[in-house]
Design an enzyme around this catalytic site. Sequence first.
Site, PDB file in Angstrom:
ATOM      1  CG  HIS A  68      -0.514   1.219   7.650  1.00  0.00           C
ATOM      2  ND1 HIS A  68       0.414   0.812   8.565  1.00  0.00           N
ATOM      3  CD2 HIS A  68       0.178   1.957   6.744  1.00  0.00           C
ATOM      4  CE1 HIS A  68       1.617   1.287   8.232  1.00  0.00           C
ATOM      5  NE2 HIS A  68       1.483   1.976   7.127  1.00  0.00           N
ATOM      6  CD  GLU A  69      -1.329   2.399   2.974  1.00  0.00           C
ATOM      7  OE1 GLU A  69      -0.680   1.338   3.043  1.00  0.00           O
ATOM      8  OE2 GLU A  69      -0.772   3.523   2.974  1.00  0.00           O
TER       9      GLU A  69
ATOM     10  N   GLY B  41       0.856  -1.186   0.000  1.00  0.00           N
ATOM     11  CA  GLY B  41       0.000   0.000   0.000  1.00  0.00           C
ATOM     12  C   GLY B  41       0.887   1.229   0.000  1.00  0.00           C
TER      13      GLY B  41
ATOM     14  CB  CYS C   8       5.353   1.950   7.949  1.00  0.00           C
ATOM     15  SG  CYS C   8       4.900   3.544   7.244  1.00  0.00           S
ATOM     16  CG  LEU C   9       6.501   0.960   1.821  1.00  0.00           C
ATOM     17  CD1 LEU C   9       5.895   1.265   0.463  1.00  0.00           C
ATOM     18  CD2 LEU C   9       7.569  -0.125   1.726  1.00  0.00           C
TER      19      LEU C   9
ATOM     20  CD  GLN D  28       3.372   5.752   3.093  1.00  0.00           C
ATOM     21  OE1 GLN D  28       2.405   5.241   2.546  1.00  0.00           O
ATOM     22  NE2 GLN D  28       4.354   5.033   3.604  1.00  0.00           N
TER      23      GLN D  28
ATOM     24  CG  HIS E 226       0.604   6.706   5.868  1.00  0.00           C
ATOM     25  ND1 HIS E 226       1.752   7.113   6.504  1.00  0.00           N
ATOM     26  CD2 HIS E 226       0.777   5.396   5.607  1.00  0.00           C
ATOM     27  CE1 HIS E 226       2.577   6.091   6.633  1.00  0.00           C
ATOM     28  NE2 HIS E 226       2.005   5.035   6.097  1.00  0.00           N
TER      29      HIS E 226
HETATM   30  O1  LIG Z   1       3.800   2.192   4.476  1.00  0.00           O
HETATM   31  C1  LIG Z   1       2.810   1.742   3.886  1.00  0.00           C
HETATM   32  O2  LIG Z   1       1.711   2.314   3.907  1.00  0.00           O
HETATM   33  C2  LIG Z   1       2.943   0.412   3.175  1.00  0.00           C
HETATM   34  C3  LIG Z   1       2.809  -0.749   4.148  1.00  0.00           C
HETATM   35  C4  LIG Z   1       1.361  -1.149   4.221  1.00  0.00           C
HETATM   36  C5  LIG Z   1       1.046  -2.128   5.325  1.00  0.00           C
HETATM   37  C6  LIG Z   1       1.702  -3.345   5.453  1.00  0.00           C
HETATM   38  C7  LIG Z   1       1.354  -4.221   6.491  1.00  0.00           C
HETATM   39  C8  LIG Z   1       0.374  -3.904   7.382  1.00  0.00           C
HETATM   40  C9  LIG Z   1      -0.251  -2.690   7.253  1.00  0.00           C
HETATM   41  C10 LIG Z   1       0.067  -1.821   6.223  1.00  0.00           C
HETATM   42  C11 LIG Z   1       3.620  -1.883   3.587  1.00  0.00           C
HETATM   43  O3  LIG Z   1       3.426  -2.322   2.474  1.00  0.00           O
HETATM   44  S1  LIG Z   1       4.868  -2.520   4.605  1.00  0.00           S
HETATM   45  C12 LIG Z   1       5.689  -3.757   3.672  1.00  0.00           C
HETATM   46  C13 LIG Z   1       4.886  -5.008   3.431  1.00  0.00           C
HETATM   47  O4  LIG Z   1       4.694  -5.362   2.296  1.00  0.00           O
HETATM   48  C14 LIG Z   1       4.277  -5.788   4.549  1.00  0.00           C
HETATM   49  C15 LIG Z   1       4.727  -5.650   5.837  1.00  0.00           C
HETATM   50  C16 LIG Z   1       4.125  -6.376   6.879  1.00  0.00           C
HETATM   51  C17 LIG Z   1       3.082  -7.235   6.609  1.00  0.00           C
HETATM   52  C18 LIG Z   1       2.618  -7.380   5.298  1.00  0.00           C
HETATM   53  C19 LIG Z   1       3.212  -6.663   4.272  1.00  0.00           C
HETATM   54 ZN   LIG Z   2       2.889   3.167   6.182  1.00  0.00          ZN
END
Ligand SMILES: O=C(O)C[C@@H](Cc1ccccc1)C(=O)SCC(=O)c1ccccc1
Ligand SMILES: [Zn+2]
Length: 171
Positions: A135-136, A45, A93-94, A50, A139
């Site tokens: 989560h998004e 996401g 989170c990225l 971001q 943000h």
């Molecule tokens: O920073 C972001 O919004 C992207 C984030 C989204 C997210 C991942 C996991 C749980 C909630 C929100 C990411 O893509 S983090 C990287 C990822 O692919 C990931 C990390 C943990 C679990 C599953 C995926």
């Molecule tokens: Zn994030």
Amino acid sequence: ALLPILAYPDPRLRTIAQPVAVVDETIKTLIDDMFETMYDARGIGLAATQVDRHVQVIVMDLARDGEEPQPQVFINPTITPLTDETKPYQEGCLSVPEVYDEVERPARVKIDALDRDGKPFSIDADELLAVCIQHEMDHLNGKLFVDYLSTLKQSRARDKVKKVLKAREKR
Ligand SMILES: O=C(O)C[C@@H](Cc1ccccc1)C(=O)SCC(=O)c1ccccc1
Ligand SMILES: [Zn+2]
């Protein structure tokens, strides 16, 4: 184009995003750039906040590597919890690279948003879609998942991100 992703604790991540008035060419270009940036960063996401664009735009693709991509766009989204039940999930989170920790969120939510053509739609979300959209949405409201953690964990997250960004500079 690849867009730079802001890293915690950059204060610009705390900006409140404005609603999109018209889904015009600039928004469509932003959406394309956000998908390119999200896939390159191997995320599932990405919120416009971001990439330092303060409009209510979220892109998502929950498909796993090797699966058919499932790109999703949410413009001016609103979320309504569908249950009082909450569930913990190990989030990342990225903008807080290589930091993972558990966050509790409502287990099922209703999402109302506009799609990439500006058409309204509603979906009921559970599991990872519910986790990721909340989560998004955080943000877009200047909130990060680390805000739900203890001050000790927040300080460790700041140190970790500094280390990760330093190591990336060297590459
Ligand atoms: O920073 C972001 O919004 C992207 C984030 C989204 C997210 C991942 C996991 C749980 C909630 C929100 C990411 O893509 S983090 C990287 C990822 O692919 C990931 C990390 C943990 C679990 C599953 C995926
Ligand atoms: Zn994030």
